[in-house]
Motif scaffolding. Structure first.
Motif, PDB file in Angstrom:
ATOM      1  N   UNK A  57      13.012  19.472 -47.146  1.00 43.15           N
ATOM      2  CA  UNK A  57      12.015  18.441 -46.885  1.00 43.15           C
ATOM      3  C   UNK A  57      12.675  17.086 -46.655  1.00 43.15           C
ATOM      4  N   UNK A  58      11.968  16.220 -45.939  1.00 43.89           N
ATOM      5  CA  UNK A  58      12.433  14.859 -45.668  1.00 43.89           C
ATOM      6  C   UNK A  58      12.819  14.159 -46.973  1.00 43.89           C
ATOM      7  N   UNK A  59      13.946  13.463 -46.925  1.00 39.77           N
ATOM      8  CA  UNK A  59      14.432  12.792 -48.126  1.00 39.77           C
ATOM      9  C   UNK A  59      15.042  11.442 -47.774  1.00 39.77           C
ATOM     10  N   UNK A  60      14.871  10.491 -48.694  1.00 39.29           N
ATOM     11  CA  UNK A  60      15.560   9.201 -48.602  1.00 39.29           C
ATOM     12  C   UNK A  60      16.507   9.025 -49.796  1.00 39.29           C
ATOM     13  N   UNK A  64      22.259  11.672 -51.275  1.00 42.93           N
ATOM     14  CA  UNK A  64      22.181  12.610 -50.163  1.00 42.93           C
ATOM     15  C   UNK A  64      22.638  11.973 -48.866  1.00 42.93           C
ATOM     16  N   UNK A  65      22.254  10.731 -48.648  1.00 45.97           N
ATOM     17  CA  UNK A  65      22.715  10.009 -47.459  1.00 45.97           C
ATOM     18  C   UNK A  65      24.230   9.796 -47.510  1.00 45.97           C
ATOM     19  N   UNK A  66      24.729   9.415 -48.665  1.00 47.41           N
ATOM     20  CA  UNK A  66      26.178   9.189 -48.758  1.00 47.41           C
ATOM     21  C   UNK A  66      26.951  10.454 -48.419  1.00 47.41           C
ATOM     22  N   UNK A  67      26.482  11.571 -48.923  1.00 51.77           N
ATOM     23  CA  UNK A  67      27.164  12.842 -48.648  1.00 51.77           C
ATOM     24  C   UNK A  67      27.121  13.180 -47.160  1.00 51.77           C
ATOM     25  N   UNK A  86      14.673   5.053 -42.341  1.00 56.75           N
ATOM     26  CA  UNK A  86      13.937   4.700 -43.561  1.00 56.75           C
ATOM     27  C   UNK A  86      12.518   5.232 -43.486  1.00 56.75           C
ATOM     28  N   UNK A  87      12.289   6.214 -42.640  1.00 53.27           N
ATOM     29  CA  UNK A  87      10.930   6.699 -42.355  1.00 53.27           C
ATOM     30  C   UNK A  87      10.191   7.165 -43.607  1.00 53.27           C
ATOM     31  N   UNK A  88       8.931   6.790 -43.683  1.00 50.61           N
ATOM     32  CA  UNK A  88       8.103   7.185 -44.821  1.00 50.61           C
ATOM     33  C   UNK A  88       7.746   8.665 -44.770  1.00 50.61           C
ATOM     34  N   UNK A  89       7.371   9.148 -43.579  1.00 55.65           N
ATOM     35  CA  UNK A  89       7.011  10.556 -43.364  1.00 55.65           C
ATOM     36  C   UNK A  89       5.976  11.053 -44.379  1.00 55.65           C
TER      37      UNK A  89
END
Length: 273
Positions: A57-60, A64-67, A86-89
């Motif tokens: 699922x979409x995540x902020x 996770x971003x750093x990886x 930075x999408x809210x989704x």
């Protein structure tokens, strides 16, 4: 006559696409890395990436971003600008979106004005966040879904809520709806209403994505292509991968006499070099 180099951004996955939509949608850090390298070789100089949680699922998530960013960096080095979303989704609220961006401090980010322009943030909150982005020299692309969004952006600038900075606009041609197909005509209202100095790009939906980005390139804009919005080649056949869509855009640019921008060109253009 000289032409500004065309920035091709690839958006390879988005917040919603899954493997059942297309087997080549990259959903992991490793697959994002290999996709980035293929798209770099095809002509893209910027990667617009989404990450997913363990359930896809979409995540902020900041870690996770750093990886994911680290994995992509290993694959492409500094040859691509890595733009996070930075999408809210329908998962996140504006304070969470802002907090993630500030915690991660990415090189580049996309932000949808209408997602942040909420009563709970207010103009003071917008001024604080966009002021931070400007001071920290985070390369920021502002997503505008229609002319009303563009006029709101202009009004905020006119009142000094948005500071002067090298902002980059993204005009979305059409809507996120099932079977959506955009038209190059969708670009016309944006071009007429855009009176500021900001460079702009477009993204579009369906097999007409290619016609839309070609029109944008001809009018001096930049382009975003990829599986986030479209899975088809210009002839309507399924695209084998994201790189095929990038390659189409690169060929169109060259036919129009526009050279392709490098990551270094982008960093110089937006003051991040």
């Amino acid at each position: 006559m000289t032409f500004e180099p065309l920035i091709i951004t690839v958006a390879p996955n988005g917040a919603y696409k899954q493997a059942h939509d297309h087997a080549a949608v990259p959903l992991t850090a490793a697959s994002l890395a290999s996709t980035a390298k293929a798209c770099l070789d095809a002509g893209a100089a910027m990667l617009h990436l989404h990450i997913r949680d363990a359930q896809g699922r979409h995540s902020l998530d900041v870690q996770g971003y750093r990886d994911a960013l680290q994995a992509v960096k290993v694959a492409v080095g500094d040859a691509m600008v890595l733009q996070i979303t930075s999408e809210a989704a329908r998962v996140y609220q504006a304070p969470e979106q802002i907090a993630m961006v500030q915690a991660l401090h990415p090189e580049a980010v996309s932000v949808a004005l209408r997602e942040l322009d909420q009563p709970g943030i207010g103009e003071a909150g917008l001024a604080a966040f966009f002021g931070w982005l400007a001071r920290e020299r985070v390369m920021t692309q502002v997503i505008l879904y229609d002319v009303a969004d563009l006029q709101r952006w202009q009004a905020l600038q006119g009142r000094g809520v948005i500071p002067e900075a090298p902002w980059f606009l993204l005009f979305v041609l059409g809507r996120y709806t099932t079977g959506q197909t955009s038209s190059p005509r969708d670009l016309v209202p944006f071009v007429h209403a855009h009176t500021g100095p900001e460079p702009w790009a477009v993204c579009a939906f369906g097999a007409t994505e290619h016609a839309c980005v070609t029109a944008a390139a001809a009018l001096g804009g930049h382009v975003r292509v990829g599986f986030e919005n479209n899975l088809q080649l210009k002839d309507g056949q399924p695209a084998p991968d994201n790189a095929a869509l990038v390659r189409q855009a690169a060929e169109a640019a060259l036919s129009l006499g526009r050279p392709l921008a490098s990551a270094q060109d982008i960093r110089q253009r937006f003051g991040a070099a």
